[in-house]
Enzyme design. Structure first.
Site, PDB file in Angstrom:
ATOM      1  N   CYS A 138     -28.674  50.364   7.555  1.00  0.00           N
ATOM      2  CA  CYS A 138     -29.136  49.365   6.525  1.00  0.00           C
ATOM      3  C   CYS A 138     -29.189  47.910   6.851  1.00  0.00           C
ATOM      4  O   CYS A 138     -28.379  47.261   7.109  1.00  0.00           O
ATOM      5  CB  CYS A 138     -27.894  49.328   5.355  1.00  0.00           C
ATOM      6  N   CYS A 141     -28.185  45.290   4.899  1.00  0.00           N
ATOM      7  CA  CYS A 141     -26.696  44.828   4.913  1.00  0.00           C
ATOM      8  C   CYS A 141     -26.462  44.168   6.365  1.00  0.00           C
ATOM      9  O   CYS A 141     -25.660  43.150   6.442  1.00  0.00           O
ATOM     10  CB  CYS A 141     -25.847  46.153   4.968  1.00  0.00           C
ATOM     11  N   ASP A 142     -27.053  44.648   7.259  1.00  0.00           N
ATOM     12  CA  ASP A 142     -26.495  44.258   8.609  1.00  0.00           C
ATOM     13  C   ASP A 142     -27.692  43.408   9.591  1.00  0.00           C
ATOM     14  O   ASP A 142     -27.403  43.002  10.825  1.00  0.00           O
ATOM     15  CB  ASP A 142     -26.374  45.536   9.530  1.00  0.00           C
TER      16      ASP A 142
HETATM   17  P1  FAD Z   1     -19.987  55.266  -2.616  1.00  0.00           P
HETATM   18  O1  FAD Z   1     -19.638  53.799  -2.398  1.00  0.00           O
HETATM   19  O2  FAD Z   1     -20.631  56.105  -1.492  1.00  0.00           O
HETATM   20  O3  FAD Z   1     -18.668  56.020  -3.220  1.00  0.00           O
HETATM   21  C1  FAD Z   1     -18.938  57.274  -3.503  1.00  0.00           C
HETATM   22  C2  FAD Z   1     -17.500  58.041  -3.868  1.00  0.00           C
HETATM   23  O4  FAD Z   1     -17.668  59.271  -4.384  1.00  0.00           O
HETATM   24  C3  FAD Z   1     -16.578  58.084  -2.609  1.00  0.00           C
HETATM   25  O5  FAD Z   1     -15.350  57.700  -3.063  1.00  0.00           O
HETATM   26  C4  FAD Z   1     -16.470  59.623  -2.449  1.00  0.00           C
HETATM   27  O6  FAD Z   1     -15.247  59.990  -2.176  1.00  0.00           O
HETATM   28  C5  FAD Z   1     -16.849  59.884  -3.905  1.00  0.00           C
HETATM   29  N1  FAD Z   1     -17.102  61.544  -3.946  1.00  0.00           N
HETATM   30  C6  FAD Z   1     -18.140  62.157  -3.445  1.00  0.00           C
HETATM   31  N2  FAD Z   1     -18.123  63.465  -3.846  1.00  0.00           N
HETATM   32  C7  FAD Z   1     -17.270  63.565  -4.512  1.00  0.00           C
HETATM   33  C8  FAD Z   1     -16.468  64.768  -5.389  1.00  0.00           C
HETATM   34  N3  FAD Z   1     -17.100  66.074  -5.302  1.00  0.00           N
HETATM   35  N4  FAD Z   1     -15.370  64.499  -5.762  1.00  0.00           N
HETATM   36  C9  FAD Z   1     -14.867  63.424  -6.117  1.00  0.00           C
HETATM   37  N5  FAD Z   1     -15.388  62.009  -5.685  1.00  0.00           N
HETATM   38  C10 FAD Z   1     -16.353  62.327  -4.617  1.00  0.00           C
HETATM   39  N6  FAD Z   1     -23.819  47.389   0.768  1.00  0.00           N
HETATM   40  C11 FAD Z   1     -23.696  46.082   0.726  1.00  0.00           C
HETATM   41  O7  FAD Z   1     -24.010  45.763  -0.573  1.00  0.00           O
HETATM   42  N7  FAD Z   1     -23.455  45.393   1.458  1.00  0.00           N
HETATM   43  C12 FAD Z   1     -23.134  45.635   2.911  1.00  0.00           C
HETATM   44  O8  FAD Z   1     -22.772  44.856   3.727  1.00  0.00           O
HETATM   45  C13 FAD Z   1     -22.943  47.131   3.025  1.00  0.00           C
HETATM   46  N8  FAD Z   1     -22.614  47.827   4.408  1.00  0.00           N
HETATM   47  C14 FAD Z   1     -22.822  49.125   4.387  1.00  0.00           C
HETATM   48  C15 FAD Z   1     -22.452  49.581   5.699  1.00  0.00           C
HETATM   49  C16 FAD Z   1     -22.281  50.809   6.044  1.00  0.00           C
HETATM   50  C17 FAD Z   1     -21.944  51.609   7.100  1.00  0.00           C
HETATM   51  C18 FAD Z   1     -22.808  51.673   4.915  1.00  0.00           C
HETATM   52  C19 FAD Z   1     -22.620  53.250   4.983  1.00  0.00           C
HETATM   53  C20 FAD Z   1     -23.123  51.366   3.598  1.00  0.00           C
HETATM   54  C21 FAD Z   1     -22.973  49.751   3.460  1.00  0.00           C
HETATM   55  N9  FAD Z   1     -23.627  49.315   2.345  1.00  0.00           N
HETATM   56  C22 FAD Z   1     -23.335  48.116   1.733  1.00  0.00           C
HETATM   57  C23 FAD Z   1     -24.028  50.187   0.934  1.00  0.00           C
HETATM   58  C24 FAD Z   1     -22.994  50.397   0.040  1.00  0.00           C
HETATM   59  O9  FAD Z   1     -21.835  50.892   0.712  1.00  0.00           O
HETATM   60  C25 FAD Z   1     -23.323  51.516  -1.048  1.00  0.00           C
HETATM   61  O10 FAD Z   1     -24.604  50.997  -1.654  1.00  0.00           O
HETATM   62  C26 FAD Z   1     -22.412  51.505  -2.058  1.00  0.00           C
HETATM   63  O11 FAD Z   1     -20.899  51.842  -1.404  1.00  0.00           O
HETATM   64  C27 FAD Z   1     -22.640  52.600  -3.211  1.00  0.00           C
HETATM   65  O12 FAD Z   1     -21.519  52.481  -4.016  1.00  0.00           O
HETATM   66  P2  FAD Z   1     -21.213  53.863  -4.805  1.00  0.00           P
HETATM   67  O13 FAD Z   1     -20.172  53.545  -5.722  1.00  0.00           O
HETATM   68  O14 FAD Z   1     -22.308  54.311  -5.575  1.00  0.00           O
HETATM   69  O15 FAD Z   1     -20.805  55.055  -3.893  1.00  0.00           O
END
Ligand code: FAD
Length: 318
Positions: A138, A141-142
């Site tokens: 990303c 992000c980085d």
């Molecule tokens: P996620 O955070 O991906 O959460 C998904 C959840 O669903 C998890 O808890 C998982 O356990 C759960 N899940 C999946 N399948 C199931 C199931 N079958 N049953 C129950 N639970 C399930 N964004 C920024 O804004 N700033 C940053 O600096 C940044 N840095 C990042 C660094 C990294 C290494 C990564 C990978 C991403 C980064 N991002 C950053 C992006 C950001 O993390 C995502 O946009 C954000 O986390 C998305 O949130 P979400 O709640 O949609 O999903």
């Protein structure tokens, strides 16, 4: 056998899930959050410093931010189940959520899906070991961590080109490595990349190794023919796509071509407004619906919308 019917069950515990939980809990809906077992706390638990989430002028560690989001939701009465959803039945008035490890299925009037998406990994040696130590998925992000550096972007589609162009704001040189003879991106995007003097395309090469002890020092690029090339670099951005976690919902809810859940505004009078409804009583938020922005603050904002939409639906059916 069902012991009770819940108002709101939230699947996933990233920024979208916890924000939905805080809003639903503060509305008196006692939501249950099923965290997922592979990544409780979501994608940000895999990163060190988050510098772009509002409210943290000095930055915040990803795991700390997620633990605080959980604590905030729990403070208002959200319940938390450390489990994985194995299957769902979402089409009727009452939804059924079957946990992988829990004893019995859960029934709910509304479900908020926030299962996120996964960045596709290259599978190159060094990729996992150096994740967060120069390997990133990303640029938004980085990218700012790579001021004055040489960085490699892997991929040739629109996303890879966008990442490469964004990185030219910080890096001195961006090397775009793509295995085909031409970039797959749209013509306009490819032209912008090729015209940028900071970007050096390296076509017909594949990144086959990411080198470095504690942080990235370079990549090995293997051409279609000829010897490997060692490219010194401080960062590697892998932009070969992502995969939304929607296999549970296929056949029940509408998905786009890439597999994201399709959402609309729950009110047919507000077709132009963006909403979170995917089926009656089913709402979705965060990266699972988002092919574009994929940022924690966007996911959190959509989590709030999903909880408000669920609340409106519950008011309508009561
Ligand atoms: P996620 O955070 O991906 O959460 C998904 C959840 O669903 C998890 O808890 C998982 O356990 C759960 N899940 C999946 N399948 C199931 C199931 N079958 N049953 C129950 N639970 C399930 N964004 C920024 O804004 N700033 C940053 O600096 C940044 N840095 C990042 C660094 C990294 C290494 C990564 C990978 C991403 C980064 N991002 C950053 C992006 C950001 O993390 C995502 O946009 C954000 O986390 C998305 O949130 P979400 O709640 O949609 O999903």
């Amino acid at each position: 056998m069902y012991t009770s019917v819940r108002d709101v069950v939230i699947i996933g515990s990233g920024p979208a899930g916890w924000t939905a939980a805080t809003y639903a809990a503060r509305a008196g809906l006692a939501p249950l959050v099923i965290t997922g077992v592979e990544q409780p706390g979501g994608a940000l638990t895999t990163t060190t410093e988050v510098e772009n989430f509002p409210g943290f002028p000095a930055g915040v560690a990803g795991p700390t931010l997620m633990a605080d989001m959980q604590a905030q939701a729990v403070r208002f009465g959200a319940e938390v189940e450390f489990d994985q959803v194995a299957s769902v039945e979402l089409t009727g008035d009452l939804k059924t959520i079957v946990p992988e490890y829990g004893d019995e299925p859960i029934r709910a009037r509304t479900v908020i899906v926030s299962t996120g998406s996964e960045y596709l990994h290259l599978g190159a040696p060094g990729e996992e070991r150096l994740g967060g130590r120069g390997v990133s998925y990303c640029a938004t992000c980085d990218g700012a961590f790579f001021s004055g550096s040489t960085v490699v972007v892997v991929g040739g589609g629109d996303s890879a080109c966008e990442e490469a162009l964004f990185l030219t704001r910080f890096a001195d040189q961006v090397i775009l490595v793509h295995r085909r003879t031409e970039l797959r991106a749209s013509k306009v995007m490819a032209e912008r990349v090729l015209a940028n003097r900071k970007i050096r395309p390296m076509l017909e090469h594949q990144v086959t190794d990411i080198c470095g002890q504690d942080k990235v020092a370079g990549v090995v690029c293997t051409p279609a023919t000829g010897p490997d090339v060692l490219v010194p670099a401080q960062g590697v951005f892998i932009a070969i796509g992502s995969s939304p976690r929607t296999s549970l919902f296929a056949g029940q809810a509408a998905l786009d071509r890439a597999g994201h859940l399709r959402v609309e505004h729950p009110s047919t009078r507000l077709l132009d407004a963006s909403g979170t409804r995917t089926l009656p009583g089913v709402f979705a938020a965060g990266d699972v619906v988002d092919p574009v922005y994929r940022q924690a603050i966007v996911a959190a904002g959509e989590g709030a919308k999903a909880a408000l939409d669920a609340q409106g639906y519950l008011d309508e059916i009561s």
